[in-house]
Design an enzyme around this catalytic site. Structure first.
Site, PDB file in Angstrom:
ATOM      1  N   ASP A   1      56.855 -11.761  15.525  1.00 55.19           N
ATOM      2  CA  ASP A   1      57.639 -10.554  15.733  1.00 55.19           C
ATOM      3  C   ASP A   1      58.327 -10.113  14.446  1.00 55.19           C
ATOM      4  O   ASP A   1      58.373 -10.851  13.459  1.00 55.19           O
ATOM      5  CB  ASP A   1      58.700 -10.793  16.807  1.00 55.19           C
ATOM      6  CG  ASP A   1      58.110 -10.929  18.204  1.00 55.19           C
ATOM      7  OD1 ASP A   1      56.988 -10.426  18.430  1.00 55.19           O
ATOM      8  OD2 ASP A   1      58.771 -11.531  19.069  1.00 55.19           O
TER       9      ASP A   1
ATOM     10  N   TYR B   1      56.754 -24.416  15.245  1.00 60.00           N
ATOM     11  CA  TYR B   1      57.790 -23.542  14.712  1.00 60.00           C
ATOM     12  C   TYR B   1      59.038 -24.352  14.386  1.00 60.00           C
ATOM     13  O   TYR B   1      59.273 -25.426  14.953  1.00 60.00           O
ATOM     14  CB  TYR B   1      58.185 -22.481  15.740  1.00 60.00           C
ATOM     15  CG  TYR B   1      57.217 -21.329  15.879  1.00 60.00           C
ATOM     16  CD1 TYR B   1      57.418 -20.131  15.186  1.00 60.00           C
ATOM     17  CD2 TYR B   1      56.111 -21.415  16.716  1.00 60.00           C
ATOM     18  CE1 TYR B   1      56.542 -19.064  15.325  1.00 60.00           C
ATOM     19  CE2 TYR B   1      55.229 -20.348  16.864  1.00 60.00           C
ATOM     20  CZ  TYR B   1      55.450 -19.178  16.167  1.00 60.00           C
ATOM     21  OH  TYR B   1      54.584 -18.113  16.307  1.00 60.00           O
TER      22      TYR B   1
END
Length: 288
Positions: A63, A124
């Site tokens: 994003d 992540y």
């Protein structure tokens, strides 16, 4: 989206990183917004002197504001273009790309490789600090400031209850026709000597907003607003809870993408395309 390049083309794997601060995410968008995909595809077209754009497929779309250290993509190039430019392509891209995105490696991919569907996990890191003075100015685009003291042990206790295969609908932005069943392989937090708390989050795949929602729930536990069993109760309820905040994107970095051995690529691609259901969700679940 084929697992093999078309006749006359070569599939090329790209390993890359970027600072997402000034990007409107990975994927190309209408309206001229600046994206990572757009920058790399424009650079490829320029340095290969091509009249067409060669489209990238990425392991995981990020994003706006999210960073990547170990992103992976692939692109199918005409065999003659690859033969002409392969030896100098990396250096030419370095000269053409803006400084907030780098391609570190370019190589012909093995048969069956698909940057998205071949991946077996994505890892992540989310970085946050509860330092009462705030965030080091040099790290402000990569670390979230949380203005309440955080109990890392309580956050880890809550995190352990979320591991495994579950329907993460309560922590995802629902997309029509897409499953929210994921296998969360690792979720742990560690506070460094610099006061930065790094959350490591690894799963076979992630649905939209999943990592940032999980971190939002854990922060609520860490600052004492909720008990350690609360995130698991939200998960079991299966619906979005207004108390779960999607934390800001700048603390999130895609660190690494894992792939199987070359001979297992085809099987992994097929598995990744299957829409999953939990064993209890259907009488035929697990049959194939």
């Amino acid at each position: 989206m084929s697992d093999e390049a078309a006749a006359g083309y070569v599939r090329v794997r790209l390993d890359l990183s970027y600072d997402g601060s000034e990007f409107s995410g990975w994927a190309k968008q209408a309206g001229g917004r600046r994206t990572v995909q757009g920058e790399i595809e424009d650079a490829l077209r320029t340095v290969t002197r091509s009249g067409q754009t060669y489209e990238l497929t990425v392991a995981g779309r990020t994003d706006a504001g999210v960073h990547a250290r170990g992103q992976v993509a692939h692109v199918d190039l005409p065999r003659e273009v690859w033969a002409e430019h392969s030896q100098k392509l990396l250096k030419r891209l370095a000269g053409r790309l803006p400084r907030d995105v780098r391609v570190w490696a370019l190589r012909e991919a093995p048969s069956g490789f698909n940057a998205r569907f071949s991946a077996v996990w994505r890892r992540y890191a989310y970085r946050v600090t509860d330092n009462p003075g705030g965030v080091d100015p040099l790290l402000r685009n990569h670390v979230l400031w949380h203005d309440w003291p955080l109990d890392v042990d309580a956050m880890n206790e809550a995190a352990r209850r979320l591991l495994g295969e579950h329907d993460f609908a309560a922590y995802c932005k629902k997309r029509e026709g897409a499953t929210t069943i994921r296998t969360l392989q690792e979720l742990s937090l560690d506070k460094g000597a610099d006061g930065i708390i790094t959350a490591t989050v690894r799963a076979d795949a992630f649905c939209h907003n999943m990592v940032r929602s999980l971190i939002g729930a854990l922060l609520f536990v860490g600052d004492g607003h909720r008990p350690p069993d609360w995130p698991a109760k939200v998960l079991a309820a299966g619906v979005r809870d207004s108390a779960v905040h999607v934390v800001r994107p700048h603390g999130l970095t895609l660190e690494e993408v894992g792939y199987p051995a070359d001979e297992l690529l085809a099987a992994r691609n097929k598995e990744a395309r299957n829409k999953r259901s939990l064993p209890s969700a259907s009488p035929s679940a697990g049959c194939c």
